[in-house]
Design a protein around this motif. Structure first.
Motif, PDB file in Angstrom:
ATOM      1  N   ARG A 199      51.692  40.096  20.398  1.00 20.90           N
ATOM      2  CA  ARG A 199      52.628  39.034  20.063  1.00 20.90           C
ATOM      3  C   ARG A 199      53.973  39.240  20.754  1.00 20.90           C
ATOM      4  NH1 ARG A 199      49.290  40.011  15.839  1.00 20.90           N
ATOM      5  NH2 ARG A 199      48.282  38.189  14.897  1.00 20.90           N
ATOM      6  N   PRO A 200      54.725  38.145  20.957  1.00 13.94           N
ATOM      7  CA  PRO A 200      56.000  38.248  21.694  1.00 13.94           C
ATOM      8  C   PRO A 200      56.931  39.316  21.123  1.00 13.94           C
ATOM      9  CG  PRO A 200      55.436  35.951  21.352  1.00 13.94           C
ATOM     10  CD  PRO A 200      54.429  36.748  20.568  1.00 13.94           C
ATOM     11  N   GLY A 201      57.437  40.170  21.998  1.00 15.85           N
ATOM     12  CA  GLY A 201      58.404  41.187  21.619  1.00 15.85           C
ATOM     13  C   GLY A 201      57.848  42.365  20.851  1.00 15.85           C
ATOM     14  N   ARG A 202      56.559  42.369  20.576  1.00 20.14           N
ATOM     15  CA  ARG A 202      55.954  43.441  19.793  1.00 20.14           C
ATOM     16  C   ARG A 202      55.468  44.575  20.694  1.00 20.14           C
ATOM     17  NH1 ARG A 202      54.948  41.781  14.487  1.00 20.14           N
ATOM     18  NH2 ARG A 202      56.445  40.107  14.042  1.00 20.14           N
ATOM     19  N   HIS A 203      55.227  45.720  20.067  1.00 19.57           N
ATOM     20  CA  HIS A 203      54.814  46.928  20.780  1.00 19.57           C
ATOM     21  C   HIS A 203      53.328  47.203  20.558  1.00 19.57           C
ATOM     22  CE1 HIS A 203      58.888  48.798  21.635  1.00 19.57           C
ATOM     23  NE2 HIS A 203      59.203  47.816  20.808  1.00 19.57           N
ATOM     24  N   PHE A 204      52.681  47.693  21.615  1.00 19.65           N
ATOM     25  CA  PHE A 204      51.360  48.306  21.486  1.00 19.65           C
ATOM     26  C   PHE A 204      51.486  49.727  22.008  1.00 19.65           C
ATOM     27  CE2 PHE A 204      47.166  49.425  23.310  1.00 19.65           C
ATOM     28  CZ  PHE A 204      46.428  49.382  22.139  1.00 19.65           C
ATOM     29  N   GLN A 205      51.369  50.674  21.093  1.00 23.03           N
ATOM     30  CA  GLN A 205      51.473  52.090  21.446  1.00 23.03           C
ATOM     31  C   GLN A 205      50.098  52.726  21.316  1.00 23.03           C
ATOM     32  OE1 GLN A 205      54.507  53.376  18.636  1.00 23.03           O
ATOM     33  NE2 GLN A 205      56.107  53.089  20.182  1.00 23.03           N
ATOM     34  N   HIS A 206      49.746  53.528  22.322  1.00 25.53           N
ATOM     35  CA  HIS A 206      48.396  54.082  22.336  1.00 25.53           C
ATOM     36  C   HIS A 206      48.384  55.415  23.075  1.00 25.53           C
ATOM     37  CE1 HIS A 206      44.107  53.990  21.953  1.00 25.53           C
ATOM     38  NE2 HIS A 206      43.894  53.951  23.247  1.00 25.53           N
ATOM     39  N   TRP A 207      47.482  56.275  22.674  1.00 16.29           N
ATOM     40  CA  TRP A 207      47.261  57.554  23.355  1.00 16.29           C
ATOM     41  C   TRP A 207      45.920  57.506  24.078  1.00 16.29           C
ATOM     42  CZ3 TRP A 207      49.961  57.161  18.893  1.00 16.29           C
ATOM     43  CH2 TRP A 207      51.163  57.879  18.780  1.00 16.29           C
ATOM     44  N   LEU A 208      45.890  57.987  25.296  1.00 15.12           N
ATOM     45  CA  LEU A 208      44.671  58.077  26.087  1.00 15.12           C
ATOM     46  C   LEU A 208      44.430  59.528  26.465  1.00 15.12           C
ATOM     47  CD1 LEU A 208      45.543  55.053  28.347  1.00 15.12           C
ATOM     48  CD2 LEU A 208      43.580  55.115  26.800  1.00 15.12           C
ATOM     49  N   PRO A 209      43.176  59.953  26.594  1.00 14.25           N
ATOM     50  CA  PRO A 209      42.905  61.346  26.975  1.00 14.25           C
ATOM     51  C   PRO A 209      43.597  61.707  28.287  1.00 14.25           C
ATOM     52  CG  PRO A 209      40.887  60.251  26.249  1.00 14.25           C
ATOM     53  CD  PRO A 209      41.929  59.179  26.372  1.00 14.25           C
ATOM     54  N   VAL A 210      44.342  62.803  28.285  1.00 15.56           N
ATOM     55  CA  VAL A 210      45.129  63.147  29.473  1.00 15.56           C
ATOM     56  C   VAL A 210      44.242  63.471  30.671  1.00 15.56           C
ATOM     57  CG1 VAL A 210      47.138  63.941  28.187  1.00 15.56           C
ATOM     58  CG2 VAL A 210      45.305  65.559  28.698  1.00 15.56           C
ATOM     59  N   GLN A 211      42.992  63.875  30.435  1.00 16.34           N
ATOM     60  CA  GLN A 211      42.104  64.206  31.548  1.00 16.34           C
ATOM     61  C   GLN A 211      41.463  62.957  32.158  1.00 16.34           C
ATOM     62  OE1 GLN A 211      41.482  64.787  28.372  1.00 16.34           O
ATOM     63  NE2 GLN A 211      39.325  64.371  27.850  1.00 16.34           N
ATOM     64  N   ASN A 212      41.666  61.801  31.530  1.00 16.29           N
ATOM     65  CA  ASN A 212      41.027  60.570  31.986  1.00 16.29           C
ATOM     66  C   ASN A 212      41.839  59.851  33.051  1.00 16.29           C
ATOM     67  OD1 ASN A 212      39.019  61.005  30.120  1.00 16.29           O
ATOM     68  ND2 ASN A 212      39.166  58.973  29.187  1.00 16.29           N
ATOM     69  N   THR A 213      41.166  58.945  33.750  1.00 17.62           N
ATOM     70  CA  THR A 213      41.808  57.937  34.581  1.00 17.62           C
ATOM     71  C   THR A 213      41.926  56.673  33.736  1.00 17.62           C
ATOM     72  OG1 THR A 213      40.858  58.846  36.601  1.00 17.62           O
ATOM     73  CG2 THR A 213      41.574  56.552  36.665  1.00 17.62           C
ATOM     74  N   SER A 214      43.132  56.119  33.652  1.00 18.19           N
ATOM     75  CA  SER A 214      43.371  54.998  32.741  1.00 18.19           C
ATOM     76  C   SER A 214      44.239  53.941  33.412  1.00 18.19           C
ATOM     77  CB  SER A 214      44.069  55.482  31.463  1.00 18.19           C
ATOM     78  OG  SER A 214      43.353  56.545  30.856  1.00 18.19           O
ATOM     79  N   PHE A 215      44.053  52.681  32.979  1.00 14.53           N
ATOM     80  CA  PHE A 215      44.902  51.611  33.490  1.00 14.53           C
ATOM     81  C   PHE A 215      44.955  50.468  32.484  1.00 14.53           C
ATOM     82  CE2 PHE A 215      40.662  50.459  35.114  1.00 14.53           C
ATOM     83  CZ  PHE A 215      40.584  49.103  34.810  1.00 14.53           C
ATOM     84  N   ILE A 216      45.982  49.624  32.654  1.00 15.27           N
ATOM     85  CA  ILE A 216      46.009  48.337  31.971  1.00 15.27           C
ATOM     86  C   ILE A 216      46.103  47.256  33.037  1.00 15.27           C
ATOM     87  CG2 ILE A 216      47.189  49.401  30.004  1.00 15.27           C
ATOM     88  CD1 ILE A 216      49.629  47.670  30.738  1.00 15.27           C
ATOM     89  N   TYR A 217      45.624  46.055  32.703  1.00 16.97           N
ATOM     90  CA  TYR A 217      45.734  44.913  33.605  1.00 16.97           C
ATOM     91  C   TYR A 217      46.182  43.726  32.769  1.00 16.97           C
ATOM     92  CZ  TYR A 217      44.602  41.084  36.766  1.00 16.97           C
ATOM     93  OH  TYR A 217      44.678  39.958  37.545  1.00 16.97           O
ATOM     94  N   VAL A 218      47.320  43.127  33.156  1.00 15.15           N
ATOM     95  CA  VAL A 218      47.914  42.016  32.409  1.00 15.15           C
ATOM     96  C   VAL A 218      47.392  40.699  32.967  1.00 15.15           C
ATOM     97  CG1 VAL A 218      50.067  40.875  31.751  1.00 15.15           C
ATOM     98  CG2 VAL A 218      49.975  43.375  31.908  1.00 15.15           C
TER      99      VAL A 218
END
Length: 288
Positions: free
Chosen positions: A182-201
Motif C-alpha cells: 500500500r502507498p507509503g507502507r513498508h515491506f521488510q524481509h530477511w533473505l538467506p545471506v548465501q542466496n542470490t535474491s532480487f525484486i522486480y517492480v
C-alpha cells in the motif's frame, strides 16, 4: 531492521522481442545482467496491444534448466510434444523442469485485452541437468496469501514464515512471492545471506533501502545481513521477491539450452535435430 547494503544494483528492463515476436521487458538475460546464478532469464510480459503478444511462443526446445511461468492477467495455453496441455488462467503458475529435454509451445488464448505475466529460468546443477522432466502446475486458488495492514503477499514457490506454497523447488530452494504494498507502507524481509535474491517492480514505484526504484526495474537484493526494507511510493507498489541458492558451476548457454560445456550444447543440438531431445515422458500434475 538493519538494512546495510553489500551490493545493490538497479537494472531497468530492456524491451525485447521474443518467440514469434512477443514484446517482453527483460532484466536477467541482457548484456547488463547475463545471468544471476541460479537465475538465467527474467521476462515480464505486459501489454493491452495484441500485436505485442498474439504471435506467442511457438514450439521450441529446452534442456538443462527449469522454467517458471506466472500469469497475472490473460490466458496462456501450454502444449508439449509428450501430449501435455494446459491453460494458465489469471493467477495460475507452472513450474516446468525441462531437465533432459522438453519441446513445448506457449500461446495466448485471447485476441484482445491485457496479457501480463512472468517467466523465470532457473539453472539446474550438472548432476540434475539430464533428470526426467517434471511439471508442477496450479490455479490461482491453490496459492496461499498473507494479508497485513501494509501488504498482500502471494506465496508461489517455497515458504513465507509458516505459509507454504504448493510448488517446491528442492534443488535450488527457490522462494518466489508476489507482493502488493500500500502507498507509503513498508515491506521488510530477511533473505538467506548465501542466496542470490532480487525484486522486480511491475506496478508503481518506491525505495529499496533508501534507493529510488522505478517501474519495470530489477533490484539485486543482496544485503550483508539478508535484510531489506521496501517503501512504496504514493501510488503503492507491486513487485516479485525471488531468492535461490547459487549453483556455482560453469554455464554454457546456447538459446534454449543451458549446460556446463560446449560439448553438451553440441549434443543437445544434435539430439534436437535428430528428434532425440525428448528422452523421458512427463505428465503435468495439477491441483484443481
Amino acid at each position: 531492521m538493519n538494512t546495510s547494503v553489500n551490493a545493490v544494483r538497479i537494472i531497468p528492463a530492456t524491451a525485447v522481442r521474443e518467440g514469434a515476436g512477443v514484446m517482453v521487458h527483460r532484466t536477467i538475460g541482457t548484456p547488463t545482467l547475463r545471468n544471476y546464478d541460479p537465475f538465467m532469464l527474467l521476462d515480464h510480459i505486459g501489454s493491452e496491444n495484441p500485436n505485442d503478444y498474439i504471435a506467442g511462443f511457438p514450439s521450441h526446445p529446452h534442456r538443462g534448466f527449469v522454467t517458471f511461468t506466472y500469469m497475472l492477467d490473460g490466458r496462456m495455453q501450454h502444449q508439449d510434444s509428450m501430449g501435455n496441455t494446459g491453460n494458465l488462467e489469471p493467477g495460475a503458475a507452472q513450474w516446468m523442469k525441462a531437465a533432459s529435454g522438453v519441446i513445448h509451445s506457449e500461446m495466448p488464448k485471447q485476441e484482445n485485452g491485457l496479457l501480463r505475466g512472468f517467466q523465470l529460468w532457473i539453472n539446474l546443477p550438472a548432476a540434475h541437468k539430464m533428470d526426467h522432466p517434471e511439471y508442477q502446475e496450479f490455479p490461482a486458488a491453490a496459492f496461499p496469501v498473507v494479508e497485513t495492514g501494509d501488504y498482500r503477499l502471494k506465496v508461489l514457490i517455497g515458504r513465507f514464515g509458516d505459509v507454504v506454497a504448493p510448488i517446491q523447488d528442492d534443488l535450488t530452494q527457490v522462494t518466489y512471492f508476489d507482493v502488493e504494498l500500500r502507498p507509503g507502507r513498508h515491506f521488510q524481509h530477511w533473505l538467506p545471506v548465501q542466496n542470490t535474491s532480487f525484486i522486480y517492480v511491475f506496478e508503481g514505484d518506491g525505495q529499496f533501502n533508501g534507493q529510488n526504484v522505478a517501474l519495470h526495474s530489477l533490484v539485486t537484493a543482496d544485503t550483508d545481513e539478508g535484510a531489506f526494507d521496501f517503501v512504496a511510493g504514493k501510488e503503492g507498489a507491486r513487485f516479485i521477491v525471488v531468492s535461490g541458492q547459487p549453483v556455482r558451476e560453469p554455464i554454457v548457454q546456447y538459446g534454449p539450452f543451458v549446460m556446463n560445456t560446449r560439448e553438451e550444447i553440441d549434443q543437445a543440438l544434435a539430439d534436437y535435430h535428430s528428434n532425440q531431445l525428448v528422452r523421458d515422458r512427463a505428465w503435468v500434475k495439477r491441483k484443481q
